[in-house]
Design an enzyme around this catalytic site. Structure first.
Site, PDB file in Angstrom:
ATOM      1  N   ASP A  58     -17.765 -12.700   4.257  1.00 17.75           N
ATOM      2  CA  ASP A  58     -16.633 -13.740   3.882  1.00 17.75           C
ATOM      3  C   ASP A  58     -15.181 -13.722   4.798  1.00 17.75           C
ATOM      4  O   ASP A  58     -14.509 -12.456   4.598  1.00 17.75           O
ATOM      5  CB  ASP A  58     -16.770 -14.769   2.446  1.00 17.75           C
ATOM      6  CG  ASP A  58     -17.897 -14.863   2.177  1.00 17.75           C
ATOM      7  OD1 ASP A  58     -18.721 -15.569   3.282  1.00 17.75           O
ATOM      8  OD2 ASP A  58     -18.448 -15.207   0.570  1.00 17.75           O
ATOM      9  N   TYR A 119     -20.993  -2.498  -2.506  1.00 13.49           N
ATOM     10  CA  TYR A 119     -19.319  -3.286  -2.952  1.00 13.49           C
ATOM     11  C   TYR A 119     -18.736  -2.430  -4.144  1.00 13.49           C
ATOM     12  O   TYR A 119     -19.388  -1.962  -4.819  1.00 13.49           O
ATOM     13  CB  TYR A 119     -19.399  -4.319  -2.689  1.00 13.49           C
ATOM     14  CG  TYR A 119     -20.085  -5.409  -1.725  1.00 13.49           C
ATOM     15  CD1 TYR A 119     -19.345  -5.974  -1.219  1.00 13.49           C
ATOM     16  CD2 TYR A 119     -21.203  -5.589  -1.569  1.00 13.49           C
ATOM     17  CE1 TYR A 119     -19.975  -7.147   0.535  1.00 13.49           C
ATOM     18  CE2 TYR A 119     -21.891  -6.674  -0.482  1.00 13.49           C
ATOM     19  CZ  TYR A 119     -20.740  -6.985   0.461  1.00 13.49           C
ATOM     20  OH  TYR A 119     -21.608  -7.744   1.211  1.00 13.49           O
TER      21      TYR A 119
END
EC number: 5.4.99.12
Length: 279
Positions: A58, A119
């Site tokens: 994003d 992540y």
């Protein structure tokens, strides 16, 4: 396709000035757009060769170990291969780098062949705020955080579940995922790093999970609360999607070359939980 070579790209970027990975209408700056433009320029091609990425990020999210692939005409690859990496380095803006270019093994797909993505989310509860040199990569949380409580809560989220309560739904997409690792460590500098690994992630999943854990860490909720939210299967207004700048895609994992094609087929199948069925 004998006339085409599939090329794997390993890359990284600082997401601060990007409107995410994927190309968008309206001229917004994206990672995909920058790399495709650079690739077209350095190969002197009239065609834009479209990239497929392991995981779309994003707006504002960073990547250290992103992977993509592109299908190039064999003659283009043969002509430009020796100097392509260096030429891309000269053409790309400084907040995105391609580190490696190589012919992909048979059956490789950057997205569907991946078996996990890892992540990291970084946050500090230092009452003075964030180190100015880290401000674009670390979230400031202005309440003291109990890392042990957060890890206790994280253990209740591991495994295969429907993460609908922690995802922004997309039409026709499943929210079933296998969360393989979720753990937090406070470094010597006081920065808390959350490591989050799953076979795949649905939209906003990592940032929502971190939002729930922060609510536990600062004492607003008990460690069993995130698992209760998960079991309820619906969005809880108390679960905040934390800001994107603390999030970095660190690594993407792939199986052995001989398993790539099979993994690609498996990943394309829409998932259901083992307990789901007609009865």
């Amino acid at each position: 396709m004998s006339g085409v070579v599939r090329v794997r790209l390993d890359l990284s970027y600082d997401g601060t000035e990007f409107s995410g990975w994927a190309k968008q209408a309206g001229g917004r700056r994206t990672v995909q757009g920058e790399i495709e433009d650079a690739l077209r320029t350095v190969t002197r091609s009239a065609t834009t060769y479209e990239l497929t990425v392991a995981g779309r990020t994003d707006s504002g999210v960073h990547a250290r170990g992103q992977v993509a692939h592109v299908d190039l005409p064999r003659e283009v690859w043969a002509e430009h291969r020796p100097k392509l990496l260096k030429r891309l380095a000269g053409r790309l803006p400084k907040d995105v780098r391609v580190w490696a270019l190589r012919e992909a093994p048979e059956g490789f797909d950057a997205r569907f062949s991946a078996i996990w993505r890892r992540y990291a989310y970084r946050v500090t509860d230092n009452p003075g705020g964030v180190d100015p040199l880290l401000r674009g990569h670390v979230l400031w949380h202005d309440w003291p955080l109990d890392v042990d409580a957060m890890n206790e809560a994280a253990r209740g989220l591991l495994g295969e579940h429907d993460f609908a309560a922690y995802c922004k739904r997309r039409e026709g997409a499943t929210t079933i995922r296998t969360l393989q690792r979720l753990s937090l460590v406070r470094g010597d500098d006081g920065v808390i790093t959350a490591t989050v690994r799953a076979d795949a992630f649905c939209h906003n999943m990592v940032r929502s999970l971190i939002g729930a854990l922060l609510f536990v860490g600062d004492g607003h909720r008990t460690p069993d609360w995130p698992a209760k939210v998960l079991a309820a299967g619906v969005r809880d207004s108390a679960v905040h999607v934390v800001r994107p700048h603390g999030l970095t895609l660190e690594e993407v994992g792939y199986p052995a070359d001989e398993l790539l094609a099979a993994r690609g087929v498996e990943a394309r199948n829409k998932r259901t939980l083992p307990s789901a069925g007609c009865c």
